[in-house]
Design a protein around this motif. Structure first.
Motif, PDB file in Angstrom:
ATOM      1  N   GLU A 507      17.389   0.924 -24.201  1.00  0.00           N
ATOM      2  CA  GLU A 507      16.341   1.563 -23.411  1.00  0.00           C
ATOM      3  C   GLU A 507      16.900   2.029 -22.072  1.00  0.00           C
ATOM      4  O   GLU A 507      16.568   3.116 -21.589  1.00  0.00           O
ATOM      5  N   GLU A 511      17.662   5.985 -20.151  1.00  0.00           N
ATOM      6  CA  GLU A 511      17.064   6.287 -18.846  1.00  0.00           C
ATOM      7  C   GLU A 511      18.103   6.559 -17.767  1.00  0.00           C
ATOM      8  O   GLU A 511      17.740   6.765 -16.610  1.00  0.00           O
ATOM      9  N   SER A 537      13.889  -2.208 -16.773  1.00  0.00           N
ATOM     10  CA  SER A 537      13.408  -2.000 -18.145  1.00  0.00           C
ATOM     11  C   SER A 537      12.656  -3.230 -18.614  1.00  0.00           C
ATOM     12  O   SER A 537      11.473  -3.379 -18.355  1.00  0.00           O
ATOM     13  N   ASP A 576       8.227   6.829 -23.467  1.00  0.00           N
ATOM     14  CA  ASP A 576       8.438   5.389 -23.541  1.00  0.00           C
ATOM     15  C   ASP A 576       7.854   4.890 -24.857  1.00  0.00           C
ATOM     16  O   ASP A 576       6.633   4.798 -25.011  1.00  0.00           O
ATOM     17  N   GLU A 579       5.691   1.440 -24.330  1.00  0.00           N
ATOM     18  CA  GLU A 579       4.395   1.556 -23.673  1.00  0.00           C
ATOM     19  C   GLU A 579       3.580   2.741 -24.172  1.00  0.00           C
ATOM     20  O   GLU A 579       2.424   2.902 -23.802  1.00  0.00           O
ATOM     21  N   ASN A 583       6.984   9.742 -19.442  1.00  0.00           N
ATOM     22  CA  ASN A 583       7.543   9.578 -18.108  1.00  0.00           C
ATOM     23  C   ASN A 583       7.641  10.939 -17.420  1.00  0.00           C
ATOM     24  O   ASN A 583       7.718  11.979 -18.087  1.00  0.00           O
TER      25      ASN A 583
END
Length: 827
Positions: A507, A511, A537, A576, A579, A583
């Motif tokens: 993850e 990013e 994260s 994401d 979630e 973003n």
């Protein structure tokens, strides 16, 4: 174990998918424009509309003959629509059956034509229809337009409806305009929205694009066109700031949904229990993230209660009988999944469920929470309080952690030694892919090239503006996208290098942005140190990592690859997946361009690229199967290697971003070096104080005698259990000897011996041989005892509590061949 598909597997209620929920929410926020049935052109009478169609601005490209054909078709369509109810041409069109018929709609017009004594071809009717659409006389819906597209429609709409708007689009440039077809596809989608809703380019809304994407119905071409059109208009600033950054996977994403929707996926039959689970999850929701909420809903609604309803229809209480709870735990212990076999096929297999203890823990917490809340709010929770069907030992976190630690350590120890080989394969694949791509770019269309021993034939035509070919055909006739192969090889190499030098999570890898690389000047020496800023994260903990020279080379190569012509890294929207939220746009390094759109490289693509590199490496595990590397394996390898090379564990904890040092030590597959060295020293000290002759080499005679002892243990009724080097103290009266291990197969013979002893005792008593009677009775008692032992062993084996431990006679014996000694050979 491979099994056939059971009936229960076929009859399971499938979970309702949540795909499309996000699309529905967006359509509520950004609805498409209303489609009126009355506007100036569609309200014209037939004669005025003829004049409007003959106007030079309404003419479609083509010859006079084709224009005449279009007018014939238009007149026939207008005559046909006059037979339908309505005050405008649009109302008449909507009242016709052709409006809802995407294929073969023209058959209704042809049938009308035959009533007039004509036989009008379908092509003429279609040409007339496109003329009416371009003139804005009628506006079919988007689904109909996408199913009946014409190559003349877009230029005609561009010229007649909004030439200034289309010119503004072309001046701004289409995203990904290195491909001729990209801009044309986006302009076609814009023209279709104008044809369906009217107006100009400036009037197109977010809802129009969403409706077009929905009308595509998952078709690849229509979906791509709609996404490109949306991206083009958004970059022009036509949409509001809160508009979605991208329509990628618009129809598949669910976003964050309500607890009710999460639970109702599994179609629970008992509504009171369904409402209880919903109420419980709503109570827990403020204290957990969305990913944990989804996992908890799956455990409680699917793995727990839905499973109980399927196997115990009518169940309506949390108070479970012991048999019901035990059966559920037994089903939970295994799972049935489709697994790819070594021969490439897929089979349904059942295997242990490694997460079963975690599921039990969550269900146990569900019961305990309700029992605790029942004390505070008895009216709300009291009637659901019930005994917990899972005890403490069944979900022991210690055992679960130990098993997970053991599995992780085994993976790390198996993969750490082969990591250099994997790195070499990734570098080789990237070099070879670049060599092929360079040869492709240097060749002319239609030629044949040979590179790295492979022969490729290039197509004669290309859609790229620069004229370079996009793909080639190998010797077997397969089309090879050499550019895509080079991209995947590059990102596989970059992923392996970054993960093994940083130990970050996947993850966090996705990013990493251009702004994540920062510099720090040491206050003492003034030396500038490059640092990599890892965004929060899992634990919301930001950290800085030192950029080594090797890592700097990789990051530099990535930045050079994604940087645009103006020297900046494009901003992309990322999703994401935990979630289920978008973003804001960021200059992410893990991005590439697909169909003219800059996208974040997905975790699925990263894993696929790693698997391709592993397949090319030929690495195998201990069982001979292809070795697999998960991105998280590099994190464990990084921590293990760092600690083994002297990095203090508390520093490794900071670098890894763990909140607890025990978590860091759990990742490190450290061998117990201290214990091994101490044990070796103890053995050395013990040998030093014991007589040296105890450690001499065994002679051939001694070894032969040792093996001969086990050969002499074989008896008629079974085996002798006396220890090595001891003689028989019972003068070979084996039936009486407690060391005789009787084989179950010799039970009939033992019964014969018992019966014979009984006959001999009777004979001795009859003849008056008192001394012999006493000895025979001892042998008879021993025989009966051994028969009773055999029967007891057989009953225990057939009983439900038998553990399946093999008996001594079931253990496969090992035969050892020893060369005879010279003395034995002489004898």
């Amino acid at each position: 174990m491979t099994i056939a598909v059971p009936d229960t597997h076929k009859d399971r209620r499938s979970a309702r998918p949540l795909a499309g929920v996000e699309a529905a929410k967006l359509l509520q926020r950004f609805p498409p424009r209303p489609r009126p049935t009355d506007w100036p052109v569609t309200s014209l009478n037939r004669a005025d509309l003829y004049d409007w169609l003959r106007h030079p601005d309404q003419r479609l490209p083509g010859t006079e003959s084709s224009q005449a054909t279009r007018m014939v078709g238009a007149r026939l369509l207008l005559s046909w629509m006059e037979t339908l109810p309505g005050d405008t041409w649009q109302q008449r069109w909507l009242a016709s059956p052709a409006a809802s018929q995407q294929k073969g709609w023209y058959a209704h017009v042809q049938a009308y034509s035959r009533t007039l004594g004509r036989n009008t071809p379908a092509a003429t009717v279609q040409a007339g229809m496109h003329t009416l659409i371009c003139a804005d006389a009628i506006r079919p819906d988007l689904t109909w337009l996408m199913a009946n597209s014409s190559r003349f429609a877009r230029p005609a709409i561009q010229r007649s409806r909004d030439p200034e708007g289309f010119a503004r689009l072309e001046a701004a440039g289409c995203p990904g305009d290195d491909n001729v077809g990209t801009a044309s596809a986006a302009l076609l989608a814009i023209a279709q929205m104008i044809a369906a809703y009217g107006g100009t380019v400036q009037d197109i809304t977010v809802g129009d694009c969403l409706a077009l994407l929905q009308a595509a119905g998952g078709r690849k071409t229509g979906t791509r066109n709609a996404r490109l059109a949306y991206l083009w208009l958004r970059e022009l600033g036509q949409f509001p700031p809160d508009a979605p950054g991208s329509l990628l996977s618009f129809s598949n994403r669910a976003g964050q949904v309500s607890v009710e929707m999460l639970v109702d996926r599994y179609q629970l039959q008992c509504k009171p229990v369904r409402d209880l689970i919903v109420d419980y999850l709503n109570e827990r929701r403020p204290s957990i993230d969305y990913s944990s909420l989804r996992q908890m809903s799956t455990v409680l609604a699917k793995l727990f209660w839905s499973d109980l309803e399927r196997h115990h229809p009518g169940i309506d209480s949390l108070r479970l009988d012991k048999e019901v709870a035990a059966a559920w735990k037994a089903r939970l212990a295994t799972k049935t999944i489709y697994r790819r076999q070594p021969d490439g096929t897929t089979a349904l297999v059942t295997e242990p469920r490694e997460t079963a203890p975690a599921v039990k823990q969550m269900v146990r917490a569900f019961y305990l929470d309700i029992a605790h809340w029942a004390i505070e709010e008895p009216g709300r929770w009291g009637r659901w309080a019930a005994p917990v069907p899972i005890n403490q030992d069944e979900w022991s976190a210690k055992k679960l952690g130990q098993r997970q630690k053991s599995r992780s350590d085994q993976r790390t120890r198996e993969r750490l030694p082969v990591l250099p080989a994997l790195v070499r394969v990734a570098e080789r694949r990237l070099k070879e892919a670049r060599t092929r791509l360079d040869a492709l770019n240097a060749a002319s269309p239609g030629t044949t090239i040979t590179v790295l021993g492979e022969t490729f034939t290039l197509p004669r035509r290309t859609a790229r503006l620069d004229g370079r070919p996009m793909n080639a055909y190998d010797a077997a006739g397969r089309r090879r996208h050499l550019g895509t192969e080079e991209k995947r090889a590059f990102w596989a190499w970059a992923t392996i290098e970054i993960l093994r030098h940083t130990g970050i999570r996947i993850e966090e890898l996705g990013e990493i942005g251009h702004h994540s690389i920062i510099s720090y000047k040491l206050p003492t020496s003034g030396e500038v140190i490059p640092l990599l800023q890892v965004a929060p994260s899992k634990n919301d903990q930001e950290r800085l990592l030192l950029v080594t020279p090797e890592l700097a080379d990789v990051l530099s190569a990535v930045i050079s690859r994604v940087r645009s012509a103006d020297g900046t890294v494009p901003l992309v929207h990322s999703y994401d997946s935990h979630e289920r939220t978008w973003n804001p746009p960021m200059p992410l390094l893990y991005q590439w361009q697909v169909s003219g759109e800059n996208r974040q490289i997905s975790q699925h693509t990263i894993r696929d690229a790693l698997n391709e590199t592993l397949m090319a490496s030929g690495l195998t595990d201990a069982s001979g199967r292809p070795l697999t590397f998960a991105p998280h394996d590099f994190r464990r390898i990084f921590i293990t290697d760092a600690i083994m090379n002297g990095l203090p564990p508390h520093i490794a904890q900071v670098i890894a971003g763990h909140g607890n040092i025990n978590t860091t030590m759990g990742y490190a597959a450290i061998y117990p070096t201290d214990a091994i060295e101490a044990h070796q020293a103890f053995i050395a000290r013990r040998r030093a104080v014991r007589p040296a002759e105890e450690y001499r080499t065994v002679t051939a005679e001694e070894w032969e005698e040792f093996l001969g002892h086990f050969e002499r243990r074989k008896l008629a009724l079974g085996d002798c259990g006396r220890a090595y080097g001891t003689d028989c103290v019972h003068e070979h009266a084996c039936v009486r000897c407690p060391l005789l291990i009787v084989s179950p197969s010799e039970r009939p013979r033992l019964i014969e011996i018992r019966d014979n002893l009984s006959d001999r005792i009777a004979e001795a008593e009859r003849e008056g041989w008192r001394g012999e009677v006493e000895g025979l009775k001892v042998s008879l008692a021993a025989a009966e005892e051994k028969i009773a032992q055999l029967d007891s062993r057989r009953e225990r084996r057939n009983s439900p509590i038998f553990l399946g431990i093999p008996a001594l006679e079931q253990v496969a014996a090992r035969a050892t061949t020893v060369a005879p000694s010279p003395s034995a050979a002489a004898r």
